[in-house]
Scaffold this motif. Structure first.
Motif, PDB file in Angstrom:
ATOM      1  N   ARG A  93       0.807  -1.220   0.000  1.00 58.56           N
ATOM      2  CA  ARG A  93       0.000   0.000   0.000  1.00 58.56           C
ATOM      3  C   ARG A  93       0.839   1.269   0.000  1.00 58.56           C
ATOM      4  NH1 ARG A  93      -0.719  -2.459   4.985  1.00 58.56           N
ATOM      5  NH2 ARG A  93      -0.128  -1.297   6.872  1.00 58.56           N
ATOM      6  N   TYR A  94       2.145   1.148   0.272  1.00 59.44           N
ATOM      7  CA  TYR A  94       3.028   2.321   0.253  1.00 59.44           C
ATOM      8  C   TYR A  94       4.062   2.231  -0.860  1.00 59.44           C
ATOM      9  CZ  TYR A  94       1.183   3.426   4.880  1.00 59.44           C
ATOM     10  OH  TYR A  94       0.361   3.731   5.937  1.00 59.44           O
ATOM     11  N   HIS A 120       0.592  -8.512   1.543  1.00 61.78           N
ATOM     12  CA  HIS A 120       0.818  -7.081   1.748  1.00 61.78           C
ATOM     13  C   HIS A 120       2.304  -6.720   1.792  1.00 61.78           C
ATOM     14  CE1 HIS A 120      -3.402  -6.906   2.415  1.00 61.78           C
ATOM     15  NE2 HIS A 120      -3.377  -7.424   3.640  1.00 61.78           N
TER      16      HIS A 120
END
Length: 422
Positions: free
Chosen positions: A159-160, A218
């Protein structure tokens, strides 16, 4: 009265006008000029404050954009600070007495200049030297804190991955700065300081309780270790397999890659490692202290007097000696080119270097000429000589020349200026 005024070559009409109004009287001196009282005194009474420009807000204020590119206000001479520290060490018996001859040889100046620096250093308060005279690692740490302040450092999480907190220009500048650090300080010192800074940022991440999440999906897999690495002194690699860069922290101590972390723990207990965007440029396998004396960056010099050759550590001169141009591995100084380098001196203990270089990006170009003096004194916790130190540099752009005495300030002006056009 007329005769008295004519003796001072005053026109008759002026005398008649002043006599009719009760003058001449003593004038008022303002701005190193004498003004008639009838012109000056009524102004303050009427509220005129033009003699106080700061009060009425006229003129250019500090930090105005129109002042960009001008020479900065000169701070304390770093040579005086360094000499004061050596005087304090000599006073404690930790070194031999400091002499003007030694100072002149260190900074490539005349004997008279050495006496002047020695005199100024003796007046300096040595009780504050712990804050003013920083080691090379302290100076590098300060620059890294400024460089990585906006880097979120969580690129190992999906997500980053595309949201590092940096703009495209800031990413390029970070790569350029990291490559500059490596040429100025060498891979070992840069890696040591980066590890110290990364530990500080890692404590912030751990304090927030951030983990990988509920699934290993993730977490991105880090790059594999370079095949040329035979050691990992600064723990960039996974402590279990040593085949890839570590990306998570387990139990607060173990640094593991994605594959090893999946075998050892669950994703909700794995803390992502803080890593700078330019990690691949910062990673360095490290050198042992004995190797730093022989495998560091040196320049070989042949003396004209006897034909013998000696090796001198590049030190800060590596920034201009090694051409850090933009490569497929990362941005550097666009179109940087060394024009010439001259190493000279009175003897093997007093060696100076003069380097000319240039760089340009689109329609913005810079010309550099810098002088260095060789410093054989090792830094604390290091066994090799410091190398060449910058004594002065002239940076010319658009017909304007700015002088610098700190290598990081010179690098800042170059990198910022070259990437301002993007």
């Amino acid at each position: 009265m007329t005769k008295e005024h004519n003796a001072h070559e005053v026109a008759a009409s002026t005398v008649r006008a002043e006599a009719a109004s009760g003058y001449p009287e003593q004038g008022v001196e303002m701005h190193r000029r004498s003004w008639p009282r009838r012109l000056i005194l009524p102004r303050p009474a009427a509220g005129d404050r033009r003699e106080h420009p700061v009060v009425i807000g006229v003129g250019r204020r500090a930090g105005d954009r129109a002042d960009r590119g001008r020479a900065r206000r000169q701070g304390p001479d770093p040579r005086v600070v360094a000499t004061a520290v050596e005087l304090a060490r000599a006073g404690d018996g930790r070194r031999r007495p400091v002499t003007a001859r030694e100072i002149a040889a260190r900074y490539g100046i005349s004997r008279t200049g050495g006496y002047r620096l020695l005199k100024l250093a003796r007046k300096k308060d040595t009780s504050t030297m712990t804050t003013t005279a920083q080691t090379a690692r302290d100076r590098l740490m300060t620059r890294m804190e400024q460089l990585f302040a906006n880097d979120r450092g969580l690129g190992v999480l999906t997500r980053y991955a595309e949201d590092s907190g940096l703009t495209a220009r800031e990413r390029k500048m970070q790569y350029a700065w990291v490559r500059a650090f490596a040429t100025i300080h060498g891979g070992d010192r840069t890696a040591v300081v980066y590890r110290r800074y990364a530990r500080q940022r890692q404590k912030e991440i751990t304090r927030t309780g951030l983990t990988v999440g509920d699934s290993w999906k993730h977490l991105l897999g880090g790059p594999t270790a370079p095949t040329a690495w035979t050691r990992d002194l600064y723990t960039f690699l996974c402590v279990h397999c040593g085949e890839g860069f570590s990306c998570v922290l387990i139990d607060g101590t173990e640094r593991l890659c994605r594959s090893c972390a999946k075998r050892e723990t669950t994703p909700d207990k794995a803390v992502p490692l803080w890593q700078a965007v330019s990690l691949n440029e910062l990673a360095f396998p490290g050198q042992f202290r004995s190797e730093q004396k022989t495998k560091s960056r040196f320049v070989r010099v042949r003396f004209n007097t006897d034909g013998q050759e000696c090796e001198y550590k590049l030190g800060e001169a590596g920034f201009l000696f090694e051409e850090i141009t933009t490569t497929p591995y990362g941005p550097g100084l666009p179109n940087f080119r060394q024009i010439g380098a001259d190493i000279h001196g009175d003897g093997r203990g007093a060696v100076n270097a003069t380097i000319q270089a240039c760089a340009h990006n689109k329609d913005r170009s810079y010309d550099i000429i810098a002088t260095f003096v060789y410093d054989p004194t090792p830094e604390p916790d290091e066994s090799h000589p410091y190398g060449f130190r910058l004594t002065g540099a002239c940076l010319t752009h658009a017909g304007r020349t700015t002088e610098y005495t700190d290598i990081h300030d010179l690098a800042d002006a170059l990198i910022t200026g070259l990437y301002d056009v993007d």
